[in-house]
Design a protein around this motif. Structure first.
Motif, PDB file in Angstrom:
ATOM      1  N   ASP A 114      13.254  -2.467  -3.057  1.00  0.00           N
ATOM      2  CA  ASP A 114      13.057  -2.520  -1.903  1.00  0.00           C
ATOM      3  C   ASP A 114      14.036  -1.684  -1.009  1.00  0.00           C
ATOM      4  O   ASP A 114      15.312  -2.075  -1.178  1.00  0.00           O
ATOM      5  CB  ASP A 114      13.051  -3.762  -1.342  1.00  0.00           C
ATOM      6  CG  ASP A 114      12.471  -4.287   0.117  1.00  0.00           C
ATOM      7  OD1 ASP A 114      12.527  -3.250   0.809  1.00  0.00           O
ATOM      8  OD2 ASP A 114      11.987  -5.211   0.278  1.00  0.00           O
TER       9      ASP A 114
ATOM     10  N   GLU B  27      -0.448  -0.738  -2.239  1.00  0.00           N
ATOM     11  CA  GLU B  27       0.457  -1.735  -2.067  1.00  0.00           C
ATOM     12  C   GLU B  27      -0.129  -2.894  -2.754  1.00  0.00           C
ATOM     13  O   GLU B  27      -1.194  -3.198  -2.953  1.00  0.00           O
ATOM     14  CB  GLU B  27       0.492  -2.221  -0.459  1.00  0.00           C
ATOM     15  CG  GLU B  27       1.088  -0.788   0.193  1.00  0.00           C
ATOM     16  CD  GLU B  27       2.385  -0.703  -0.486  1.00  0.00           C
ATOM     17  OE1 GLU B  27       3.348  -1.680  -0.615  1.00  0.00           O
ATOM     18  OE2 GLU B  27       2.893   0.602  -0.677  1.00  0.00           O
TER      19      GLU B  27
ATOM     20  N   LEU C  81       9.284   0.256  -1.563  1.00  0.00           N
ATOM     21  CA  LEU C  81       8.950  -0.560  -0.352  1.00  0.00           C
ATOM     22  C   LEU C  81       9.526  -0.006   1.042  1.00  0.00           C
ATOM     23  O   LEU C  81      10.602   0.082   0.759  1.00  0.00           O
ATOM     24  CB  LEU C  81       9.097  -2.200  -0.580  1.00  0.00           C
ATOM     25  CG  LEU C  81       8.209  -3.031  -1.628  1.00  0.00           C
ATOM     26  CD1 LEU C  81       9.150  -4.257  -1.649  1.00  0.00           C
ATOM     27  CD2 LEU C  81       6.951  -2.778  -1.381  1.00  0.00           C
TER      28      LEU C  81
ATOM     29  N   ASP D 265       1.220   3.608   6.916  1.00  0.00           N
ATOM     30  CA  ASP D 265       1.809   3.257   5.522  1.00  0.00           C
ATOM     31  C   ASP D 265       0.639   2.718   4.622  1.00  0.00           C
ATOM     32  O   ASP D 265      -0.769   2.999   4.893  1.00  0.00           O
ATOM     33  CB  ASP D 265       2.702   2.085   5.688  1.00  0.00           C
ATOM     34  CG  ASP D 265       1.952   0.874   6.381  1.00  0.00           C
ATOM     35  OD1 ASP D 265       2.783   0.027   6.273  1.00  0.00           O
ATOM     36  OD2 ASP D 265       0.720   0.810   6.425  1.00  0.00           O
TER      37      ASP D 265
END
Lengths: 181, 481
Positions: free
Chosen positions: A67, A93, B458, B481
């Motif tokens: 992250d 994702e 991320l 995104d």
């Protein structure tokens, strides 16, 4: 299959040639070494659509990733299937791949994201930064008992989730334990 | 949605459904006419430096870290160069066929995913359709069978890679002078079980791409299209060959610029130009110079350059494809999709043939010969020709590495496509809409550019598009995104 006894899939993804982007594969390798019963470990450069087929064969999936901007040392939170239009690269994702598993394979797999904070991404290199390594150890200490108990709810394994924020933000073990007990 | 003001500069950031990181900048004048349109690709540098000092035998594994999108292509290209370093470029039949199987698996999964999940929304719903549906969500809703096919085809390709390359992240299948394993009967049979289905789905995908192109011919013929040179490797007999062959370049009329150029001599034919506004280099054919020597690579170029395809169904499709332009090179940018699906069917046919070849169960896996200090490997990656060039010292350490990736070769063509589409669909309009900007993205996506070689962590964004006024002020940005 009753809750708490489900087969678990942990997917650690990222590029180990991009410094801290290798956090996902690194934790996957550590978990694989534990050789836990009913836990399948996979790792790849990125999450991709075919992961939906594997996810559909498990009751629980944990997406472990670096992250770039999340809380330190890591966060852990449930993720719901969500169709997204953000298929911006060949990777997708976690919410979107869960949605694929649901929509294409009728899966009801529960998903969680383990986001391990990283710091260095923009150079080639195979070593994790010192802070990322520390975060990796914290994340491993957190996830191992949960994998053994097959329970990922906030009260599990010492209950160090942060329920008020809707997901687990782990700012160090001591602080988490204080907040959650 | 993109707004406009007195200022006139468009920046699209990120371009969606394109690999990795990049930025499109569209510069308008006071009347909203396009003055300049450029695709900037944020290429991570330093890999050549990173690899220096490492022993050559580590290179085929290390280079996979260059790109998380197409690690197999880098793995095999580096392995071909390293084969020469150990004097082992004449592989055993088992080793070469295992590598080819790995490579066809990579093509199959890469092309399939690109077509179904990145491009089919534009083709199935239209460039200007509702953006809320013009994505894979819409495909799932309207064509769930296609969406599932894509996942299963991708999975099959990954299984082929798994049994030939080993682990996804640390693929070690190709080693200096050979391969580290053969294909077991069990592995073969598991893949053969799905083979007929994969062939059938490949035919269906080809039909979609072909029909789309023919049914929208007037719309796509000029869409981001232009005449160009084309380059690829071809087999000695002129057949399409994505694993090995000599370099062939043709001009816009199909005349040979050079042919069957050996891999080690690529620098005699290809040079790279640097431009001040881009991080990426611009390769060109030396004999034509940087102004005229740029060329296209990838599926469209390969179908244009080869004389035939050595699998019957794909060759039949190639003939129909070439008939559209009466045997001359096809310059239609959107025809990349049709060409890509011809290659997908070809890959499926090749995988079937290889799985039925007993050489894959052979035991003779590695050869070695006289060592060399310098070597070049060239391969056709899904996105186009890939060059790896290495030099080592007396301690077997890499002292020089030069890579030309396919997206670099397509850099100038993509810029031309962006410019043309911007002029066709944005220039002179009082209001710039999402649909107009999607046209720009559609043109870029046709090339399946890999802007990756990057992290995906991320919170990271893949690409931007900016609108910039005549005074240099950014008046709009686009990001998803």
């Amino acid at each position: 299959m009753p809750e708490g006894t489900a087969d678990i899939l942990l997917i650690g993804y990222g590029n180990p040639g991009r410094l801290d982007d290798g956090l996902g594969p690194a934790i996957a390798a550590r978990v694989a070494e534990l050789d836990l019963a009913d836990v399948t470990v996979d790792s790849d450069y990125q999450l991709t659509v075919e992961d939906a087929a594997a996810i559909a064969e498990h009751e629980v999936v944990i997406f472990a990733d670096a992250d770039a901007a999340g809380p330190e040392p890591f966060s852990f939170r449930p993720v719901e299937p969500q169709r997204g239009d953000g298929f911006s690269t060949h990777s997708i994702e976690p919410a979107a791949v869960l949605a694929l598993a649901r929509d294409l394979f009728n899966a009801s797999t529960r998903g969680y994201i383990l986001g391990i904070r990283g710091y260095e991404f923009n150079e080639f290199g195979e070593a994790l930064s010192e802070k990322a390594r520390a975060n990796l150890h914290s994340a491993l200490d957190f996830i191992e008992p949960r994998l053994r108990q097959r329970d990922f709810e906030p009260s599990a394994a010492g209950g160090d989730l942060h329920p008020t924020r809707g997901y687990a933000t782990i700012n160090g073990e001591q602080a988490c334990a204080t907040e959650s007990t | 949605m993109v707004s406009t003001s007195d200022a006139k500069r468009i920046v699209i950031e990120p371009v969606t459904r394109v690999e990795g990181h990049g930025k499109v900048t569209i510069l308008l004048d006071e009347a909203n006419r396009v003055q300049q349109a450029r695709l900037h690709i944020v290429e991570f540098r330093g890999f050549e430096r990173f690899i220096q000092g490492r022993p050559y035998w580590e290179v085929p594994v290390l280079v996979q870290r260059l790109c998380g999108i197409c690690p197999v292509s880098h793995h095999l290209c580096a392995a071909k160069a390293v084969d020469r370093l150990v004097g082992g470029e004449s592989l055993t039949p088992t080793a070469e066929k295992m590598r080819r199987l790995m490579h066809y698996g990579q093509f199959f999964q890469s092309h399939t995913l690109h077509f179904f999940h990145l491009c089919s929304p534009d083709l199935l719903f239209g460039f200007d359709s509702d953006p809320a549906l013009r994505n894979v969500v819409g495909v799932i809703q309207k064509h769930p069978d296609l969406a599932k096919q894509a996942v299963m085809m991708r999975k099959f390709g990954q299984e082929v890679i798994k049994v030939t390359a080993g682990k996804k992240i640390h693929g070690t299948g190709a080693i200096p002078g050979g391969i580290n394993k053969n294909l077991s009967i069990e592995e073969r049979d598991a893949l053969l079980n799905d083979m007929d289905q994969m062939l059938q789905w490949s035919r269906g995908a080809l039909r979609i791409a072909r029909d789309y192109t023919l049914q929208h011919l007037e719309e796509v013929r000029d869409f981001g299209s232009f005449e160009s040179n084309h380059l690829s490797i071809v087999r000695a007999d002129g057949a399409l060959d994505i694993y090995d062959g000599g370099l062939r370049a043709i001009d816009a009329d199909g005349n040979r610029i050079f042919d069957h150029v050996g891999n080690q001599a690529y620098l005699e034919q290809i040079a790279e130009e640097v431009k001040s506004w881009s991080y990426m280099k611009f390769p060109f054919i030396r004999s034509l110079g940087p102004e005229d020597g740029w060329y296209r690579v990838g599926p469209l170029a390969r179908i244009n350059t080869c004389d035939f395809i050595d699998t019957p169904e794909a060759d039949g499709a190639r003939k129909e494809f070439m008939a559209l332009t009466e045997g001359k090179p096809n310059h239609i940018t959107m025809a990349y999709h049709w060409a890509r699906m011809i290659e997908t069917l070809h890959a499926a046919e090749k995988i079937r043939d290889l799985l039925n070849d007993p050489d894959l169960q052979g035991e003779d896996l590695v050869v070695k010969g006289e060592k060399r200090r310098e070597a070049v490997g060239i391969i056709e990656a899904p996105r186009g020709t890939l060059f790896h060039h290495y030099r080592i010292n007396e301690n077997d350490q890499v002292v020089m590495a030069n890579l030309i990736v396919s997206t670099t070769s397509n850099n100038e063509p993509m810029n031309r496509a962006v410019r043309k589409v911007a002029e066709q669909h944005i220039s002179g309009n009082a209001e710039i809409t999402e649909g107009m900007l999607n046209h720009v993205e559609v043109a870029i996506r046709a090339y399946d550019p890999c802007l990756s070689c990057a992290t995906h962590a991320l919170g990271r964004m893949p690409l931007t598009v900016e609108l910039v006024d005549h005074e240099g002020k950014v008046i709009d940005r686009r990001a998803k995104d």
